[in-house]
Scaffold this motif. Structure first.
Motif, PDB file in Angstrom:
ATOM      1  N   THR A  97       0.838  -1.189   0.000  1.00 28.49           N
ATOM      2  CA  THR A  97       0.000   0.000   0.000  1.00 28.49           C
ATOM      3  C   THR A  97       0.874   1.239   0.000  1.00 28.49           C
ATOM      4  O   THR A  97       1.785   1.370   0.806  1.00 28.49           O
ATOM      5  CB  THR A  97      -0.911   0.007   1.242  1.00 28.49           C
ATOM      6  OG1 THR A  97      -1.761  -1.139   1.167  1.00 28.49           O
ATOM      7  CG2 THR A  97      -1.748   1.266   1.314  1.00 28.49           C
ATOM      8  N   VAL A  98       0.583   2.138  -0.930  1.00 27.62           N
ATOM      9  CA  VAL A  98       1.297   3.405  -1.025  1.00 27.62           C
ATOM     10  C   VAL A  98       0.462   4.513  -0.396  1.00 27.62           C
ATOM     11  O   VAL A  98       0.977   5.378   0.304  1.00 27.62           O
ATOM     12  CB  VAL A  98       1.606   3.741  -2.503  1.00 27.62           C
ATOM     13  CG1 VAL A  98       2.256   5.095  -2.626  1.00 27.62           C
ATOM     14  CG2 VAL A  98       2.464   2.658  -3.125  1.00 27.62           C
ATOM     15  N   ASP A  99      -0.851   4.464  -0.624  1.00 30.63           N
ATOM     16  CA  ASP A  99      -1.735   5.519  -0.153  1.00 30.63           C
ATOM     17  C   ASP A  99      -3.150   4.986  -0.028  1.00 30.63           C
ATOM     18  O   ASP A  99      -3.578   4.161  -0.834  1.00 30.63           O
ATOM     19  CB  ASP A  99      -1.703   6.685  -1.157  1.00 30.63           C
ATOM     20  CG  ASP A  99      -2.576   7.850  -0.748  1.00 30.63           C
ATOM     21  OD1 ASP A  99      -2.384   8.358   0.359  1.00 30.63           O
ATOM     22  OD2 ASP A  99      -3.449   8.237  -1.536  1.00 30.63           O
ATOM     23  N   MET A 100      -3.856   5.442   1.009  1.00 34.47           N
ATOM     24  CA  MET A 100      -5.274   5.128   1.160  1.00 34.47           C
ATOM     25  C   MET A 100      -6.002   6.396   1.572  1.00 34.47           C
ATOM     26  O   MET A 100      -5.504   7.167   2.381  1.00 34.47           O
ATOM     27  CB  MET A 100      -5.520   4.076   2.253  1.00 34.47           C
ATOM     28  CG  MET A 100      -5.298   2.670   1.818  1.00 34.47           C
ATOM     29  SD  MET A 100      -6.000   1.421   2.947  1.00 34.47           S
ATOM     30  CE  MET A 100      -5.536   1.961   4.549  1.00 34.47           C
ATOM     31  N   SER A 101      -7.169   6.573   1.016  1.00 31.14           N
ATOM     32  CA  SER A 101      -8.048   7.667   1.394  1.00 31.14           C
ATOM     33  C   SER A 101      -9.415   7.056   1.652  1.00 31.14           C
ATOM     34  O   SER A 101      -9.986   6.421   0.763  1.00 31.14           O
ATOM     35  CB  SER A 101      -8.128   8.698   0.262  1.00 31.14           C
ATOM     36  OG  SER A 101      -9.109   9.650   0.538  1.00 31.14           O
TER      37      SER A 101
END
Length: 158
Positions: A97-101
């Protein structure tokens, strides 16, 4: 600072519950880790297609906050795991995972059955984007919507 300390202070019952946990060392490849078993125990995969995964999850008491609602951290874990599952390829290392929103729109109670769907939005190089929806299966109410970016640079087997 006193307010933050108060929020994270454990009551006697919570402290006793935590002290009873037995966590054995995890041996990779020999079953689920404590984390996987604790956070994802009970998740059922209903449908898998290229670029799409659908799961069902009954909210257990262990993943609720002090008010008895599904904890936001548990929702984030579901978004991360189901979002990663949609791009997983057997035999290759998992993407990271690089980014979660995540938009938290509602909540769920103990024993509510949730429907979690994930679809791949696209891929560019080693990056993949996914969309994860968490809904109350009985009411159709949207509990959370997550956008999830993953990276995986896998060597070609060709």
């Amino acid at each position: 600072m006193d307010k933050a300390t108060e929020v994270f202070k454990l009551c006697q019952e919570e402290s006793a519950s935590v002290s009873q946990l037995t966590v054995h060392p995890h041996r990779v490849g020999l079953g689920p880790s404590f984390y996987e078993k604790f956070a994802l125990g009970g998740i059922r995969v209903d449908r898998v297609e290229p670029g799409f995964v659908s799961c069902t999850f009954k909210v257990p008491p262990r993943l609720t906050d002090r008010s008895g609602k599904l904890a936001t951290g548990a929702i984030a874990t579901l978004v991360d795991e189901v979002g990663g599952a949609v791009v997983y390829v057997e035999g290759l290392p998992r993407n990271v995972t690089v980014d979660m929103s995540i938009s938290f729109l509602s909540t769920a109670n103990v024993n509510d059955e949730l429907e979690i769907t994930s679809k791949a939005l696209g891929r560019k190089g080693g990056y993949t984007g996914t969309l994860v929806l968490v809904k109350n299966k009985a009411t159709g109410e949207l509990i959370a919507e997550g956008r999830h970016s993953l990276f995986g640079k896998h060597n070609s087997k060709m």
